[in-house]
Structures are given as structure tokens and as C-alpha cells.
Motif scaffolding. Structure first.
Motif, PDB file in Angstrom:
ATOM      1  N   ASP A  26       0.826  -1.209   0.000  1.00 13.37           N
ATOM      2  CA  ASP A  26       0.000   0.000   0.000  1.00 13.37           C
ATOM      3  C   ASP A  26       0.868   1.270   0.000  1.00 13.37           C
ATOM      4  N   ALA A  27       1.954   1.200  -0.727  1.00 14.24           N
ATOM      5  CA  ALA A  27       2.856   2.357  -0.843  1.00 14.24           C
ATOM      6  C   ALA A  27       2.101   3.533  -1.436  1.00 14.24           C
ATOM      7  N   SER A  28       2.762   4.664  -1.491  1.00 15.69           N
ATOM      8  CA  SER A  28       2.180   5.894  -2.024  1.00 15.69           C
ATOM      9  C   SER A  28       0.725   6.048  -1.592  1.00 15.69           C
ATOM     10  N   GLU A  29       0.538   5.842  -0.271  1.00 18.45           N
ATOM     11  CA  GLU A  29      -0.813   5.906   0.261  1.00 18.45           C
ATOM     12  C   GLU A  29      -1.373   7.322   0.175  1.00 18.45           C
ATOM     13  N   LYS A  30      -2.635   7.455   0.423  1.00 16.10           N
ATOM     14  CA  LYS A  30      -3.345   8.731   0.367  1.00 16.10           C
ATOM     15  C   LYS A  30      -3.067   9.459  -0.943  1.00 16.10           C
ATOM     16  N   ASP A  31      -2.625  10.715  -0.853  1.00 14.53           N
ATOM     17  CA  ASP A  31      -2.429  11.453  -2.096  1.00 14.53           C
ATOM     18  C   ASP A  31      -1.079  11.173  -2.763  1.00 14.53           C
ATOM     19  N   GLY A  32      -0.403  10.105  -2.291  1.00  9.14           N
ATOM     20  CA  GLY A  32       0.813   9.693  -2.983  1.00  9.14           C
ATOM     21  C   GLY A  32       2.048  10.441  -2.577  1.00  9.14           C
ATOM     22  N   HIS A  33       2.017  11.173  -1.483  1.00 13.37           N
ATOM     23  CA  HIS A  33       3.185  11.964  -1.091  1.00 13.37           C
ATOM     24  C   HIS A  33       4.020  11.299  -0.017  1.00 13.37           C
ATOM     25  N   ARG A  34       3.589  10.113   0.351  1.00 13.76           N
ATOM     26  CA  ARG A  34       4.354   9.384   1.343  1.00 13.76           C
ATOM     27  C   ARG A  34       4.535   7.962   0.840  1.00 13.76           C
ATOM     28  N   ILE A  35       5.795   7.529   0.801  1.00 15.45           N
ATOM     29  CA  ILE A  35       6.094   6.229   0.229  1.00 15.45           C
ATOM     30  C   ILE A  35       6.904   5.439   1.241  1.00 15.45           C
ATOM     31  N   ILE A  36       6.632   4.152   1.317  1.00 16.75           N
ATOM     32  CA  ILE A  36       7.339   3.351   2.309  1.00 16.75           C
ATOM     33  C   ILE A  36       8.012   2.158   1.653  1.00 16.75           C
ATOM     34  N   TRP A  37       9.278   1.976   1.957  1.00 16.24           N
ATOM     35  CA  TRP A  37       9.982   0.758   1.589  1.00 16.24           C
ATOM     36  C   TRP A  37      10.204  -0.011   2.886  1.00 16.24           C
ATOM     37  N   LYS A  38       9.763  -1.268   2.901  1.00 16.98           N
ATOM     38  CA  LYS A  38       9.724  -1.988   4.158  1.00 16.98           C
ATOM     39  C   LYS A  38      10.642  -3.205   4.120  1.00 16.98           C
ATOM     40  N   ASN A  39      11.203  -3.529   5.268  1.00 22.90           N
ATOM     41  CA  ASN A  39      12.003  -4.745   5.393  1.00 22.90           C
ATOM     42  C   ASN A  39      11.360  -5.615   6.462  1.00 22.90           C
ATOM     43  N   SER A  40      10.819  -6.753   6.045  1.00 22.19           N
ATOM     44  CA  SER A  40      10.187  -7.590   7.059  1.00 22.19           C
ATOM     45  C   SER A  40      11.023  -8.827   7.344  1.00 22.19           C
ATOM     46  N   GLY A  41      12.278  -8.809   6.945  1.00 22.47           N
ATOM     47  CA  GLY A  41      13.179  -9.951   7.180  1.00 22.47           C
ATOM     48  C   GLY A  41      13.613 -10.023   8.629  1.00 22.47           C
ATOM     49  N   LYS A  42      14.847 -10.453   8.856  1.00 24.87           N
ATOM     50  CA  LYS A  42      15.295 -10.666  10.227  1.00 24.87           C
ATOM     51  C   LYS A  42      15.534  -9.355  10.982  1.00 24.87           C
ATOM     52  N   ASN A  43      15.568  -8.286  10.249  1.00 26.18           N
ATOM     53  CA  ASN A  43      15.749  -7.003  10.910  1.00 26.18           C
ATOM     54  C   ASN A  43      14.641  -6.030  10.478  1.00 26.18           C
ATOM     55  N   PRO A  44      13.457  -6.204  11.065  1.00 28.91           N
ATOM     56  CA  PRO A  44      12.291  -5.475  10.577  1.00 28.91           C
ATOM     57  C   PRO A  44      12.440  -3.959  10.706  1.00 28.91           C
ATOM     58  N   GLY A  45      11.922  -3.259   9.740  1.00 29.79           N
ATOM     59  CA  GLY A  45      11.971  -1.811   9.764  1.00 29.79           C
ATOM     60  C   GLY A  45      11.521  -1.257   8.430  1.00 29.79           C
ATOM     61  N   LYS A  46      11.611   0.052   8.293  1.00 33.03           N
ATOM     62  CA  LYS A  46      11.174   0.634   7.025  1.00 33.03           C
ATOM     63  C   LYS A  46      11.865   1.958   6.744  1.00 33.03           C
ATOM     64  N   LEU A  47      11.846   2.316   5.470  1.00 36.24           N
ATOM     65  CA  LEU A  47      12.267   3.646   5.045  1.00 36.24           C
ATOM     66  C   LEU A  47      11.014   4.391   4.616  1.00 36.24           C
ATOM     67  N   ILE A  48      10.874   5.590   5.154  1.00 37.37           N
ATOM     68  CA  ILE A  48       9.706   6.394   4.794  1.00 37.37           C
ATOM     69  C   ILE A  48      10.192   7.584   3.985  1.00 37.37           C
ATOM     70  N   PHE A  49       9.589   7.819   2.857  1.00 35.20           N
ATOM     71  CA  PHE A  49       9.932   8.981   2.044  1.00 35.20           C
ATOM     72  C   PHE A  49       8.742   9.926   2.012  1.00 35.20           C
ATOM     73  N   LEU A  50       9.014  11.158   2.383  1.00 37.88           N
ATOM     74  CA  LEU A  50       7.973  12.167   2.375  1.00 37.88           C
ATOM     75  C   LEU A  50       8.303  13.149   1.260  1.00 37.88           C
ATOM     76  N   LEU A  51       7.365  13.382   0.370  1.00 38.55           N
ATOM     77  CA  LEU A  51       7.640  14.231  -0.790  1.00 38.55           C
ATOM     78  C   LEU A  51       6.910  15.552  -0.660  1.00 38.55           C
ATOM     79  N   SER A  52       7.593  16.640  -0.977  1.00 40.03           N
ATOM     80  CA  SER A  52       6.901  17.921  -0.983  1.00 40.03           C
ATOM     81  C   SER A  52       7.551  18.833  -2.012  1.00 40.03           C
ATOM     82  N   PRO A  53       6.757  19.707  -2.617  1.00 40.80           N
ATOM     83  CA  PRO A  53       7.334  20.597  -3.632  1.00 40.80           C
ATOM     84  C   PRO A  53       8.424  21.475  -3.013  1.00 40.80           C
ATOM     85  N   ALA A  54       9.538  21.660  -3.713  1.00 40.93           N
ATOM     86  CA  ALA A  54      10.609  22.527  -3.209  1.00 40.93           C
ATOM     87  C   ALA A  54      10.162  23.974  -3.309  1.00 40.93           C
ATOM     88  N   MET A  55      10.840  24.862  -2.577  1.00 43.62           N
ATOM     89  CA  MET A  55      10.457  26.267  -2.534  1.00 43.62           C
ATOM     90  C   MET A  55      10.338  26.864  -3.930  1.00 43.62           C
TER      91      MET A  55
END
Ligand SMILES: NC(=O)c1ccc[n+]([C@@H]2O[C@H](COP(=O)([O-])OP(=O)(O)OC[C@H]3O[C@@H](n4cnc5c(N)ncnc54)[C@H](O)[C@@H]3O)[C@@H](O)[C@H]2O)c1
Ligand SMILES: [Zn+2]
Ligand SMILES: [Zn+2]
Lengths: 160, 390
Positions: free
Chosen positions: A71-100
Motif C-alpha cells: 500500500d505504498a504511495s498511500e493517500k495522495d501519494g506523497h508518502r512512500i514506504i519501503w519496508k524490510n520484514s526480514g530478520k531485521n524489521p523496519g522501514k524507510l519512509i519517504f515524504l515528498l513535498s514541492p521545493a520552494m
């Protein structure tokens, strides 16, 4: 943007720069020339995570085996998650926003149950990871010299 | 193939190494026809730039014929004759879009090293230490060029290698140094260093409207070259009060702008330079910035000091108070070569300038190690060395 992620104490944030709760993760941010849509498409491609990790100049046990969450790019697609469910569970979260002015700011956070790294600190590694992701995103390749000639591997004259 | 390799301080060797091949989809392989030795290479030769490794292939002023292209190359084809800029741009990041190619975000695989030392990393450079990416250089029979679509200048058959080779570095470098001075018609520009970069900065200053150019060096043949196209000259060995000289020559005001085309290995018999030299030798100092000190001291109030000369570390006894007190503008950095290649090619085609006047020696690669030694020690005879291949 997914504002539920932003702690209320930091509601007066600088536009374009998402403020994250620095208590529970490791962070890095990068500005890229790609559009938001480009980045979402990039992040949906599992091959890209493999490319970013290939020959990464630090030990990345935590990041190995990262998989895109369904369920990556949930909601309006500005948040993306790469997940590791192996022996060392965790995730990378990417938050996207327009630059100035132009492009997109990517703020990345690593959240792992147990962070262990053999070289460099987690924030350094996050920075390396994100810089390589930016290279691949902006140019379609990751800079390398691996496999180029040097005098360290001198060959005999006759082979030429 | 044969390549000139860095083997340690004051040691360059001809080695037989593997031919390069395509590593990334935007790469091309170039069969080198001409490749020059630069004053910047001498900083590596003298061991004052960190992160060189034994066996590194030297060279960043290169041209030749395209022999192979990666699958995503669009603008270059096999058989094209191209000049290669020394700084590697990706063509896609914000800095490349803004024509600041040597500040490219994406071409230094070792970006972590300059990030630690400088805060942020510039672009990768050919043949210029691992801090700048560790790319194999062009003093070899073949070279791999990443992002060749961005990093090439197609050259017409009507011009010889010697006429266009220096579009790879020293002509754009001299030109950008002069452009950074914001010269107004009739201005006086003083240039420290009459090496190839200094000489091309002097020519460029005239092209951009300077009325007078004053060259400062101690090598007679180089000062003669500067005089041959209209510069006034000061030999710092015969005249140590350079600042006084310049004040006198400019009606008591000082030059409108000053260019430091010497960099971190200044010569001279000032007290400060003697201290710098000892510190650099025993490795408690990184740079010998005496030319820069003089340029700052000599420059007029509200003038500009432009610094194409390379610096690496921490500068001792740097007269920042003088720079502040006079309200100087300082401009510096690795050249954004790609920005200047086309317009300067046009100037060469129109006959406004022929940069080949700096060449003193044309040699084969086997004579490369000796040429390095001579270029470093015998600047009277050796102004610019070009290696000829194939
Ligand atoms: N910014 C860039 O992108 C860029 C590109 C190319 C070269 N460079 C740098 O430009 C500088 C010059 O390059 P070059 O190829 O002409 O080198 P070079 O070594 O041939 O010339 C340097 C000249 O400076 C003179 N010099 C030494 N000490 C001096 C002093 N105190 N006052 C006046 N002159 C002095 C030397 O006698 C010599 O003639 C080097 O530092 C080189 O690394 C920078
Ligand atoms: Zn050079
Ligand atoms: Zn770039």
C-alpha cells in the motif's frame, strides 16, 4: 500532503520543508529536479531499490531485503514506504513535498527496531542512500568507476 | 593500452593497463588523439592534493574520436571528433541546468569525501584524485567519458587538434577567470602567473575589453610571451615590492581586478612564502597562498580578485581584513567548462584567438614521465606539453 505525520508542535514549519519528529528515526533530505509523479513512479519500481543498494560504499544490513510495501504511495501519494520484514524489521519512509522554487524535496527517515551498522553512522548511511537515489532518479544511472582501468592492475604488453 | 599513471610523489610511469569499457548507459569510449599536461597535474605530481592512489591514470585535457557509445547516448556517434571538458556534468541536476557544471550533484561517486572536508561535493573530475571521483584520466590511449551527451564539444575538421584541445580546460578557465572580473572597457587587470592559464586569462581580459594587462611571474620566456601580445610585465624576482609597483603603474589606485593564476604552490622569496613552504613540506600546512595574498593586497578598493588557481585546504596568514576593509569581491572555483566551449570555439573559428600559442612541446606517451619532470622544474623551456597518440 499527509499532515497527520507532522507533529503539532511543529505546525509553523517552513513551507516546502517537512518537519519530522526526530526522536524515533534517522533522517536525510535531498532536493531533486524530478516531479512528484516521477518520484512516485520511481519508488514503485523494486529494481530501483536494488540499484541504489548495489555496491553502496557502506555496510547496509538493515537495508538489504527492502521491499516496497503493497500500500505504498498511500493517500495522495506523497508518502512512500519501503519496508524490510526480514530478520531485521523496519522501514524507510519517504515524504515528498514541492521545493520552494523548483523540483521536489524528499525527506527520508529510517525506522528500524534495532539499528546496527558496521560502518558509518545511520544518518551518514541515510545520506549516502538518498544521494544515490537522487543520482538514479535524476540521471538514470549511479556514478561509478568500478571496472575502469588503472595502473594497479597492470597487464602484460602482449595481451594488448 | 598505454597510460600515464601516478605512482607517488614525483613519480609518473607509463603502464600497460586494460582498455576502458562502457560502465553506465550514458558513457562513451574515446580513442585519444591529443592530451595535455596541466599545471593542475603538477599539484598531483608534487603530492600536495590528497587522495591520490598509486596507479591512478592522469590527465584531464583530452580530445579524440568516439569509438563506442552506451545504449542511452543520443547526441554523439561513433566517429565523432570531440573535445572533453575536464569537469563531469550529469546534465540533469539543478546545477547542470543552471550551467554550473563543476558543481554537478551527481557525478562524484566519492561524494562522501568532499562532503566531510567541504560541506558539499562538486562534480567528478577526470584524473584528479579520489576526492574528485577517482575517474581514470585522458593521458592514455583511450578514455571512458560518462554522460557524454553533456560532456563533449563536437569540433569541425577544419581546425587542428592543437587549436581546439585547450577548450577542454585552460582556455575556458582563463576566460572564466577574466569574465569573473566584470571588466569594464579600459580596465587594468593584473595577473599573477604567466603559465598557460595565466596567459589565456590575459588574452581573455583583452578580448573582454581590458585596456591594460599586467603579468607577474619570474619565468622570462613566459613573461616574453605575455609581452608579445601587449601585456606589461613584472618579474617578481627582480622586483620584490610588487604591490608598490602596481600602485605606481596604476596612478596610485591599484588594478581594477586581480587574477591569481598560480594557486597553492606559489614561489617567491617573501618571508611568508618561506614559512608556507616549510609548513607544506612537513605537512602541517596545506597551501602556499602567497600570490593570492599579494593579489588581495594590491587590488583597488571595491575591486575583484578572481582565483582560477587551485587551492585545497586551510590558508595561513590570509589577509581577510584587507579584503573586507577594501570591500573586495572574491570569485573562484573549478571552471564550468561546458558553459564556455561553444562560444569560445566560435572565437577560434573567427580567428579572434588561437590558444595553441601556449604549446612548447609535442611528445609521445613514452616521454611523458620526463615531460612531467621538465614541466615542473624547467618552466623556462616547458610552457605546455601535449601528448600525441594514434
Ligand atoms: N580553476 C580551474 O578550473 C583550473 C583549471 C586549470 C588550471 N587551474 C590552476 O591554475 C593554476 C595555473 O595553471 P598553469 O597550467 O598555468 O600552471 P603553471 O604551473 O604552468 O603556471 C604557474 C605559473 O605561476 C608562476 N608563479 C609561481 N609563483 C608565483 C608568484 N608568487 N607570483 C607570480 N607568479 C608565480 C610560475 O612561475 C608559473 O609560470 C594552477 O593552480 C592550476 O591548478 C585551475
Ligand atoms: Zn587542467
Ligand atoms: Zn549535474
Amino acid at each position: 500532503m499527509d499532515t497527520s505525520y507532522i507533529p503539532s508542535s511543529q505546525s509553523r514549519q517552513t513551507p516546502g520543508v517537512p518537519q519530522l519528529d526526530r526522536e524515533h528515526g534517522y533522517f536525510a533530505s535531498a532536493t531533486v529536479t524530478n516531479s512528484l509523479e516521477d518520484i512516485v513512479a520511481f519508488c514503485k519500481d523494486q529494481e530501483n531499490v536494488e540499484k541504489v543498494l548495489k555496491d553502496i560504499p557502506a555496510k547496509v544490513e538493515n537495508f538489504l531485503g527492502l521491499k516496497l510495501e503493497t500500500d505504498a504511495s498511500e493517500k495522495d501519494g506523497h508518502r512512500i514506504i519501503w519496508k524490510n520484514s526480514g530478520k531485521n524489521p523496519g522501514k524507510l519512509i519517504f515524504l515528498l513535498s514541492p521545493a520552494m522554487n523548483k523540483g521536489t524535496v524528499i525527506t527520508a527517515e529510517a525506522v528500524f527496531d534495532k539499528i546496527h551498522f558496521r560502518e558509518d553512522g545511520p544518518s551518514t548511511l541515510m545520506n549516502i542512500f538518498l544521494k544515490r537515489m537522487k543520482q538514479l532518479m535524476e540521471t538514470g544511472e549511479i556514478a561509478t568507476t568500478k571496472g575502469q582501468p588503472s595502473g594497479r592492475e597492470e597487464i602484460s604488453q602482449h595481451k594488448h | 593500452m598505454k597510460a600515464l599513471c601516478w605512482e607517488g610523489k614525483h613519480h609518473i610511469a607509463v603502464k600497460h593497463v586494460h582498455d576502458p569499457h562502457i560502465l553506465n548507459p550514458h558513457d562513451a569510449i574515446i580513442k585519444v588523439t591529443s592530451s595535455a599536461i596541466c599545471g593542475s597535474d603538477l599539484h598531483l605530481y608534487n603530492g600536495v592534493i590528497p587522495t591520490m592512489e598509486k596507479g591512478d591514470i592522469m590527465g584531464h585535457e583530452t580530445m579524440g574520436i568516439v569509438v563506442e557509445t552506451g545504449p542511452l547516448v543520443r547526441d554523439v556517434k561513433v566517429g565523432d571528433r570531440i573535445v572533453i571538458p575536464f569537469d563531469i556534468g550529469c546534465g540533469h541536476c539543478q546545477h547542470c541546468e543552471d550551467q554550473e557544471f563543476s558543481a554537478c550533484d551527481n557525478t562524484n561517486p566519492n561524494f562522501m569525501i568532499p562532503e566531510k572536508l567541504y560541506g558539499y561535493s562538486g562534480s567528478g573530475l577526470f584524473g584528479y584524485s579520489h576526492m574528485y571521483g577517482g575517474y581514470a584520466g585522458g593521458q592514455a590511449e583511450y578514455i571512458r567519458v560518462p554522460f557524454v551527451d553533456t560532456n563533449h564539444l563536437l569540433v569541425p575538421e577544419s581546425l587542428t587538434d592543437d587549436q581546439v584541445l585547450f577548450l577542454s580546460d585552460i582556455f575556458p578557465t582563463g576566460y572564466m577567470a577574466a569574465e569573473n572580473c566584470h571588466i569594464k572597457r579600459g580596465d587594468t587587470v593584473a595577473v599573477w602567473g604567466a603559465g598557460p592559464v595565466g596567459l589565456l586569462a590575459m588574452k581573455s581580459a583583452f578580448l573582454l575589453g581590458a585596456g591594460r594587462v599586467i603579468a607577474i611571474d619570474h619565468i622570462k620566456t613566459r613573461l616574453d610571451k605575455a609581452r608579445s601580445f601587449g601585456c606589461e610585465t613584472i618579474n617578481f624576482e627582480e622586483d620584490d615590492a610588487i604591490t608598490d609597483q602596481l600602485r605606481f603603474l596604476t596612478g596610485g589606485r591599484g588594478p581594477d581586478s586581480c587574477i591569481d593564476a598560480v594557486g597553492l604552490e606559489a614561489h617567491g622569496h617573501t618571508v611568508l612564502n618561506a614559512i608556507d613552504t616549510v609548513k607544506q613540506k612537513v605537512k602541517i600546512g596545506t597551501d602556499r597562498p602567497d600570490a593570492l595574498r599579494q593579489a588581495i593586497q594590491a587590488c583597488k578598493k571595491a575591486g575583484t580578485v578572481s582565483i582560477p588557481g587551485v587551492y585545497g585546504g586551510f590558508l595561513d596568514k590570509f589577509p581577510f581584513g584587507a579584503a573586507f576593509g577594501k570591500g573586495l569581491t572574491l570569485k573562484m572555483g573549478q571552471t564550468h567548462t561546458q558553459r564556455y566551449m561553444k562560444p569560445l570555439l566560435e572565437r577560434i573559428e573567427k580567428g579572434e584567438i588561437d590558444p595553441s600559442f601556449v604549446i612548447s612541446h609535442r611528445i609521445r606517451i613514452d616521454d611523458g614521465p620526463e615531460a612531467y619532470k621538465q614541466f615542473n622544474e624547467n618552466k623556462d623551456d616547458f610552457t605546455k606539453v601535449v601528448l600525441k597518440f594514434h
